[in-house]
Design an enzyme around this catalytic site. Sequence first.
Site, short mmCIF file in Angstrom:
data_model
loop_
_atom_site.label_atom_id
_atom_site.label_comp_id
_atom_site.label_asym_id
_atom_site.label_seq_id
_atom_site.Cartn_x
_atom_site.Cartn_y
_atom_site.Cartn_z
N GLU A 64 10.01 36.90 56.45
CA GLU A 64 8.82 36.95 55.60
C GLU A 64 9.14 36.47 54.20
O GLU A 64 8.36 35.76 53.57
CB GLU A 64 8.26 38.38 55.55
CG GLU A 64 6.96 38.49 54.79
CD GLU A 64 6.39 39.90 54.80
OE1 GLU A 64 5.32 40.10 54.20
OE2 GLU A 64 7.01 40.79 55.41
N ARG A 67 20.29 46.00 67.45
CA ARG A 67 19.80 46.89 68.50
C ARG A 67 19.80 46.25 69.88
O ARG A 67 19.72 46.96 70.88
CB ARG A 67 18.42 47.43 68.10
CG ARG A 67 18.51 48.42 66.94
CD ARG A 67 17.16 49.02 66.60
NE ARG A 67 16.27 48.08 65.92
CZ ARG A 67 16.24 47.89 64.61
NH1 ARG A 67 17.08 48.55 63.82
NH2 ARG A 67 15.41 47.03 64.07
#
Length: 232
Positions: free
Chosen positions: A109, A72
């Site tokens: 994560e 993005r």
Amino acid sequence: MFAEENGLKGDPRLQAISQAIRVVPHFPKHGIMFQDITTLLLDHKAFKDTVDIFVDRYRDMHISVVAGIEARGFMFGPSIALGIGAKFVPLRKPRKLPGEVISEKYALEYGTDCLELHVGAVQPGERAIVIDDLVATGGTLSAGVKLLGDLQPLFGVGEGLSLFVYILFFFISLVMVQWMWSLLSTCFVERVGAQVVECACVIGVPDVKGQCRLIGKPLYVLVEPRKADKCY
């Protein structure tokens, strides 16, 4: 820092940008309020305002490189680069660039990911900014900074390290040289030799509200994440 804290407090463009971003609850998994910037791109005025704010900020900073984080960051980076007269350099995920690349891994994560940059795309001494749509933990932007920036020691290693390393390498075996270089290379965090002036994002989570720097580099954010208007 957030734009409203840096001269744009009360600027109606910021509210319009925020309102143009759609929130999709529980995507891609439960508990995540996904900030969908595709609706911002559909609103040509809000999109233009987004680009204009960044262009106004960087126009006089002598930036020659706008580096966009896949994917993005690619939506905003080229327009900003055109607006300030700089080149756009994509920082891509592994095996997406066809030429010779350098890579930088970063933690997620669960597991790791990697950014890659074409060798020769950025020259030593160039002034660069790194752009993405959203910053949360800052791991991806930090990887971009490490790819672009000067080769500098981490943890405050002194200037005398280089001489010490050369002397040490001279007196130890080739096997030890290889081992020591592998160890010492972890003390250096940036590689291409450009000067990363700032990191920039459209959206920044509240946790970065008071965070003005990202691994030593300034951080500039336009708006906070929106809350969901309704559940889908």
